[in-house]
Design an enzyme around this catalytic site. Structure first.
Site, PDB file in Angstrom:
ATOM      1  CD1 TRP A  79     -85.200  17.346 -71.642  1.00 52.97           C
ATOM      2  CD2 TRP A  79     -85.892  19.422 -72.367  1.00 52.97           C
ATOM      3  NE1 TRP A  79     -85.943  17.422 -73.755  1.00 52.97           N
ATOM      4  CE2 TRP A  79     -86.194  18.638 -73.317  1.00 52.97           C
ATOM      5  CE3 TRP A  79     -86.221  20.499 -72.742  1.00 52.97           C
ATOM      6  CZ2 TRP A  79     -87.212  18.517 -74.852  1.00 52.97           C
ATOM      7  CZ3 TRP A  79     -86.679  21.301 -73.105  1.00 52.97           C
ATOM      8  CH2 TRP A  79     -87.705  20.181 -74.506  1.00 52.97           C
TER       9      TRP A  79
ATOM     10  CG  ASP B 290     -89.913  26.768 -78.342  1.00 51.10           C
ATOM     11  OD1 ASP B 290     -89.865  25.860 -79.820  1.00 51.10           O
ATOM     12  OD2 ASP B 290     -90.929  26.259 -77.949  1.00 51.10           O
TER      13      ASP B 290
ATOM     14  CG  HIS C   2     -92.636  23.006 -85.448  1.00 51.00           C
ATOM     15  ND1 HIS C   2     -93.682  22.840 -86.658  1.00 51.00           N
ATOM     16  CD2 HIS C   2     -93.029  23.501 -84.396  1.00 51.00           C
ATOM     17  CE1 HIS C   2     -94.923  24.082 -85.597  1.00 51.00           C
ATOM     18  NE2 HIS C   2     -94.461  24.134 -84.760  1.00 51.00           N
TER      19      HIS C   2
ATOM     20  CD1 TRP D 164     -93.261  29.094 -85.657  1.00 41.23           C
ATOM     21  CD2 TRP D 164     -92.652  28.330 -84.437  1.00 41.23           C
ATOM     22  NE1 TRP D 164     -92.993  30.510 -84.753  1.00 41.23           N
ATOM     23  CE2 TRP D 164     -93.001  29.494 -83.791  1.00 41.23           C
ATOM     24  CE3 TRP D 164     -91.593  27.282 -83.582  1.00 41.23           C
ATOM     25  CZ2 TRP D 164     -92.087  29.288 -82.776  1.00 41.23           C
ATOM     26  CZ3 TRP D 164     -91.026  27.197 -82.421  1.00 41.23           C
ATOM     27  CH2 TRP D 164     -91.122  28.471 -81.755  1.00 41.23           C
TER      28      TRP D 164
ATOM     29  CG  ASN E  43     -94.362  20.463 -83.224  1.00 41.26           C
ATOM     30  OD1 ASN E  43     -95.283  20.606 -84.080  1.00 41.26           O
ATOM     31  ND2 ASN E  43     -95.040  22.495 -82.774  1.00 41.26           N
TER      32      ASN E  43
ATOM     33  CD1 TRP F 116     -99.353  25.312 -78.675  1.00 37.78           C
ATOM     34  CD2 TRP F 116     -98.722  24.419 -77.182  1.00 37.78           C
ATOM     35  NE1 TRP F 116    -100.019  26.127 -78.164  1.00 37.78           N
ATOM     36  CE2 TRP F 116     -98.620  25.464 -76.707  1.00 37.78           C
ATOM     37  CE3 TRP F 116     -97.481  23.474 -76.638  1.00 37.78           C
ATOM     38  CZ2 TRP F 116     -98.473  26.175 -75.478  1.00 37.78           C
ATOM     39  CZ3 TRP F 116     -97.037  24.490 -74.469  1.00 37.78           C
ATOM     40  CH2 TRP F 116     -97.629  25.452 -74.778  1.00 37.78           C
TER      41      TRP F 116
ATOM     42  CE  LYS G  47     -92.799  17.915 -73.745  1.00 38.57           C
ATOM     43  NZ  LYS G  47     -92.658  18.681 -72.423  1.00 38.57           N
TER      44      LYS G  47
ATOM     45  CG  ASP H 222     -96.743  19.559 -74.540  1.00 36.31           C
ATOM     46  OD1 ASP H 222     -95.135  19.381 -74.520  1.00 36.31           O
ATOM     47  OD2 ASP H 222     -97.395  19.108 -75.255  1.00 36.31           O
TER      48      ASP H 222
END
Lengths: 519, 314
Positions: B75, B146, B181, B184, B211, B251, B279, B285
């Site tokens: 990341w 996101d 996802h 959503w 997710n 989540w 992830k 999270d």
């Protein structure tokens, strides 16, 4: 060639019959020469204004497409509807359209079914204008006054808008007017009375709502009764009318669909839904009601004809033969304030009576003036003519744009795109107005699904396996009514816009549904 | 009689008219770049410089092997994370492996006012440096988790993402825009947003990042979406979806979570490019579920590993 083979006596008989017919025709023309000379230019004006620009104005709405798809299926599928016929309306309206197409190869003479429907409405409009003239004459109006009545119907922007749409009511109008014209037959024959009753029955078979004018029609018949043949006229006319109208329930009985029942459509069930089950529009007197906003939208197009018709009602008190027309107008206005469901095109039922009464009232006013001013000959005619001319001037600025819209309707552009880009075996959910075009001109097979059938027709629901494209105007998604189309809305959640035509409510977005979504 | 024949002829002529069924395609509204299939036959880069690895080395935590032994995405949460990329890029080039990076620095990241880059120019600088540091090493870049699915998505955000996607693609990188996802947004709405975010220049999109929706659901959703965006391919984040979604789609560090399928580029399902661990398992999270940082937490790692073992997920 064939004539030469026949014997001379037959030829003589034929020739003399033809001569007799020609003679009768010539006599009729001579008798009505002045009327025809006046009516002809009126019809030319009416036809020109109606036809000029009818392909692009008004916008495409639901009902014309529905009726044209039904007329198409009469001709090509020998069925009253491409879906199961559920007695939404009596079928004679689209049977007439289908008949005209069968006789003249109608659907094939145009690029779009809507254009063919427009042609049918043009004919209906011309016949209506001519019949208003005839009715005006038989109700005691002068030639100029009757022509003014026809002109009012031809020139009102409100009338132009609504009579261009392929609505059943526009086919009812000529039958109703014919019924009244025949009811006032000067010879008062049994034949004319039977014809009047049959014409009224045809009006009701074209759209059942015409039945509410039965009191007005009976009133006109009663006014013209003659002591010498009264019983015969009443019995024969009643039988002619009732027998013709009885075809409709008989058809339903034959199909076993008169009474409500499990798993089939029913005439009475739908009739009950039309009368009581539909969302009421409220009274036009209530400022917040849907009926009121409908009336306001009519006034937005042209207040003069409707208000003029109401203001002219008292004229009927003086002119006895205008009373049935006034009653007809009152009945149709009362439907607007009673608080029940009011269809979008209800205004069509107000138009001919308003035009006739307004012309009649103008004549009355002219007649009064004549009494006041000595030797003012022709004041009645002048008043009626002046009324029509004045309104024509007032209406001209509104009429012009209706005749000169250039942009093609978004649905028509969308149809062209779909035809160019979408393989014919895809399953389309479409607006009524383009259904026939996609089936007849573009050869989509399986036939597309009309959007509102997606959730209302059990046969469609049970056979639905795929949806590939959605082609309906934006108002289907954005209006408060959208909840009526759950499957359409669900499909859109799995679809992407391929191309858009136009903007706002009338714009059309062509959605392509994901290959991997199933309804 | 003659009339009748004429009428019949007209009717027959009418029936004979055949509908026009030829297609004359209009130029497509959206022109998609050709796909390059970067994951086909590729070796995923194993990043040894991770919080989990450091913890394992420092604490002799051999039990962390199911996490540290598997390739994961790296990341890039801001300019501070850029500099170490130089080494990663060099290593990947040497090993001929494909690094997976996550760009996560969009203005208003997480729909928070003070998160991400301060303005579009700052973001463009970040993308520019990313491209420069990677040099000739081509990476798969997961674009902004996101950002597309978020409530605060706007046309402007889409335009900024599209511009960045284009720059990255032109520099030879393979961009997968994060699409959210399966639980959503609808595929239709997501497709519309992806198109506004330049999916036509990207290699595809990413599903389920961070997710826990099942791989099957993610695949079904991704396949449906792929059909709406020109058949672009997609990757699924399987780092923590071993048990599927926790109750009520919790989540943030839920109790019920497990490592999912191992990352692999050997996938046979059409449309799917790879299963990835985007992830990093074990990283918190947020401040919830007993955690008070966003950093690596041995507790979370333990939970993921234990649940995976007890439920038989490998």
């Amino acid at each position: 060639m064939s004539i030469m083979l026949e014997n001379t006596a037959e030829i003589r008989q034929r020739v003399s019959a033809r001569h007799r017919l020609l003679g009768l025709g010539r006599a009729w023309l001579r008798l009505h020469r002045r009327s025809l000379l006046l009516l002809a230019p009126v019809l030319v004006v009416a036809g020109t204004i109606h036809a000029w620009g009818m392909a692009t104005y008004p916008r495409w709405v639901d009902d014309p497409g529905t009726y044209l798809s039904q007329a198409w299926s009469v001709q090509y599928l020998l069925a009253l509807s491409p879906y199961s016929y559920f007695y939404d309306h009596t079928p004679a309206g689209w049977l007439q359209i289908a008949l005209w197409s069968v006789l003249t190869n109608g659907f094939n003479r145009h690029d779009s079914a809507i254009d063919f429907g427009n042609e049918c409405m043009l004919i209906a409009k011309l016949v209506s204008c001519a019949l208003i003239f005839a009715l005006g004459r038989r109700a005691g109006l002068s030639r100029v006054g009757s022509a003014a009545g026809a002109l009012l119907l031809a020139l009102s922007p409100l009338a132009l808008t609504y009579t261009r749409w392929t609505f059943l009511d526009n086919l009812v109008t000529p039958w109703l007017l014919l019924a009244f014209v025949l009811a006032y037959s000067p010879r008062r024959t049994i034949g004319a009375a039977m014809g009047a009753a049959a014409a009224f029955a045809m009006a009701a078979l074209t759209k059942e709502t015409a039945l509410v004018l039965l009191p007005a029609f009976a009133y006109a018949m009663a006014q013209n009764l003659d002591r010498r043949n009264r019983p015969q006229v009443i019995v024969m006319a009643a039988f002619a009318g009732i027998l013709l109208m009885a075809l409709y329930p008989l058809f339903a009985i034959y199909k076993g669909e008169l009474l409500p029942g499990q798993g089939h459509n029913s005439l009475l069930e739908t009739a009950y839904w039309q009368l009581a089950g539909r969302q009421p529009s409220g009274s036009a007197l209530d400022p917040g009601s849907p009926a009121r906003s409908l009336v306001d939208s009519w006034f937005g197009l042209d207040p003069y004809l409707l208000v003029g018709g109401l203001v002219a009602l008292p004229a009927a008190l003086v002119a006895r033969r205008l009373r049935p027309a006034a009653l007809a107008l009152v009945i149709q206005w009362l439907l607007l304030v009673r608080g029940g469901y009011v269809p979008y095109m209800h205004v069509i039922t107000l138009l001919p009576w308003s035009a006739l009464l307004l012309a009649g009232a103008a004549e009355q006013v002219g007649g009064t003036l004549r009494l006041a001013i000595e030797r003012a000959r022709g004041a009645r005619q002048a008043a009626a003519g002046a009324c029509a001319v004045a309104l024509a001037v007032v209406w001209a600025p509104a009429l012009w744009p209706m005749m000169t819209v250039r942009e093609p309707p978004p649905l028509r552009s969308a149809t062209a795109w779909v035809a160019d880009n979408v393989p014919r075996d895809k399953v389309l959910v479409v607006h009524d107005a383009i259904w026939t075009d996609l089936v007849h001109y573009k050869g989509f097979s399986p036939r597309p699904i009309i959007a509102y059938k997606l959730d209302t027709d059990p046969a469609v629901v049970s056979a639905l396996e795929r949806i590939d494209y959605l082609v309906v105007p934006n108002w289907y998604y954005d209006s408060p009514d959208a909840a009526r189309y759950p499957t359409l809305l669900e499909a859109r959640k799995h679809a992407v816009v391929e191309i858009a035509f136009g903007a706002g409510d009338n714009g059309v977005r062509v959605y392509r549904v994901s290959d991997f979504w199933k309804p | 009689m003659r009339m009748l024949i004429v009428v019949l002829l007209i009717v027959l002529a009418g029936c004979a008219r055949a509908p026009d069924t030829t297609l004359k395609p209009w130029p497509p509204q959206v022109a998609y770049a050709p796909l390059r299939h970067p994951f086909k036959g590729a070796d995923l880069h194993r990043d040894t410089d991770s919080a989990a690895m450091r913890y394992r080395l420092a604490n002799g935590a051999a039990w962390l092997a199911p996490i540290t032994g598997r390739p994961q995405a790296r990341w890039i949460n801001g300019p501070a994370d850029l500099e170490p990329l130089r080494a990663v890029a060099a290593q990947a080039r040497l090993q001929r492996t494909l690094p997976v990076l996550v760009a996560y620095y969009l203005p208003h990241r997480g729909c928070a006012k003070d998160q991400g880059a301060r303005g579009e120019a700052a973001y463009q600088r970040y993308i520019g440096r990313l491209i420069r540091l990677l040099g000739a090493t081509h990476a798969a870049i997961i674009m902004e988790p996101d950002a597309v699915a978020a409530d605060c998505f706007t046309r402007e955000r889409g335009t900024l993402i599209a511009a960045s996607v284009r720059r990255l693609a032109e520099a030879g990188h393979h961009v997968y825009i994060d699409a959210g996802h399966s639980a959503w947004r609808t595929t239709g709405e997501t497709a519309e947003r992806l198109l506004a975010s330049g999916i036509q220049h990207a290699e595809g999109f990413a599903v389920n990042v961070s997710n826990r929706q099942t791989t099957d659901d993610s695949y079904r959703w991704g396949r449906e979406l792929s059909s709406l965006v020109g058949g672009r391919e997609f990757v699924i984040d399987t780092s923590r979806n071993g048990l599927g979604p926790p109750p009520e789609n919790e989540w943030c560090n839920p109790r019920r979570q497990a490592l999912g399928q191992e990352p692999t580029t050997e996938v046979v399902a059409p449309g799917l490019a790879a299963l990835l661990w985007i992830k990093r398992p074990g990283e918190s999270d947020g401040i919830c579920g007993g955690e008070d940082t966003y950093l690596f937490s041995p507790r979370q790692a333990r939970l993921l590993i234990d649940n995976a073992e007890s439920s038989g997920v490998r």
